[in-house]
Design an enzyme around this catalytic site. Sequence first.
Site, PDB file in Angstrom:
ATOM      1  CE  LYS A   1      -2.463  -0.826   3.766  1.00  0.00           C
ATOM      2  NZ  LYS A   1      -2.020  -2.139   4.243  1.00  0.00           N
TER       3      LYS A   1
ATOM      4  NE  ARG B   1      -5.094  -1.492  10.141  1.00  0.00           N
ATOM      5  CZ  ARG B   1      -4.007  -0.856   9.763  1.00  0.00           C
ATOM      6  NH1 ARG B   1      -4.063   0.341   9.283  1.00  0.00           N
ATOM      7  NH2 ARG B   1      -2.849  -1.448   9.816  1.00  0.00           N
TER       8      ARG B   1
ATOM      9  NE  ARG C   1       7.199  -3.497   6.508  1.00  0.00           N
ATOM     10  CZ  ARG C   1       5.933  -3.095   6.509  1.00  0.00           C
ATOM     11  NH1 ARG C   1       5.356  -2.722   5.381  1.00  0.00           N
ATOM     12  NH2 ARG C   1       5.223  -3.129   7.609  1.00  0.00           N
TER      13      ARG C   1
ATOM     14  NE  ARG D   1       5.837  -1.057  10.671  1.00  0.00           N
ATOM     15  CZ  ARG D   1       4.729  -0.864   9.950  1.00  0.00           C
ATOM     16  NH1 ARG D   1       4.810  -0.325   8.747  1.00  0.00           N
ATOM     17  NH2 ARG D   1       3.558  -1.203  10.435  1.00  0.00           N
TER      18      ARG D   1
ATOM     19  NE  ARG E   1       1.106  -5.198  11.252  1.00  0.00           N
ATOM     20  CZ  ARG E   1       2.262  -5.122  10.571  1.00  0.00           C
ATOM     21  NH1 ARG E   1       3.279  -5.891  10.909  1.00  0.00           N
ATOM     22  NH2 ARG E   1       2.376  -4.305   9.585  1.00  0.00           N
TER      23      ARG E   1
END
Length: 212
Positions: free
Chosen positions: A13, A85, A124, A156, A167
């Site tokens: 995104k 969300r 990531r 992260r 998530r």
Amino acid sequence: MRIIIFGPQGAGKGTQAAKLVEKLGAEHIATGDLVRAEIKQGTELGQKIQEYNDKGELVPDEIIIEMTKPHLSENESWILDGFPRNQAQAKALDEALEEINEKVDRVIGLEASDEDLVKRLSGRRQSEATGKTYHIEHDPPPEEGNEEDVGPFIQRDDDTEEAIRTRLDTYHEQTEPLKEYYGEQGILVTVDASKGIDEVTEEVMKAVGENK
Ligand code: AMP
């Protein structure tokens, strides 16, 4: 143009939103970035929401809505990334836009399998200096940092395997059903996000009526 870029964590995104921002000159409103900025500043609110973020859980609706709302009227053109969300947030968004006589023009739904997403997210790394994201295998960060991006390149707090699973579960339970909501309004375009970045961008641009 008011666009929602929609999809599970790791579908790209942020990457695609950046391309749209460049093409359309729109503002990128990423609620995850708003949350991380608040945490980094160490405000009272930041301390309150850190635990949700680190566990991969949603920040309570009233807090995230209050954080997002001011950005919606700041600019005529925006790409909303990470919001709404759930149903309550989608309703709050509609109401906030009604107040300023506006509506969402397009919802781009990026789609990829959970297996792909877990692989992407656990590899990531994000530059602390620029916020740019890299992937340890597909797009590794410069080793010692370089002039354009000095790093450091960190994982992260919510990119651990456990938080990623939480998530994705939350996405399937609460966020994915919104596809029906926007589908019924005739503004949803879905895009296969398992393809390469450029191919996905091409589809995304088509979805908003732009050629790349
Ligand atoms: P993201 O970068 O979009 O994955 O967001 C990181 C974290 O910020 C999420 O796991 C949530 O804790 C919080 N967050 C971001 N957007 C929202 C939202 N719309 N509703 C609730 N929590 C959010």
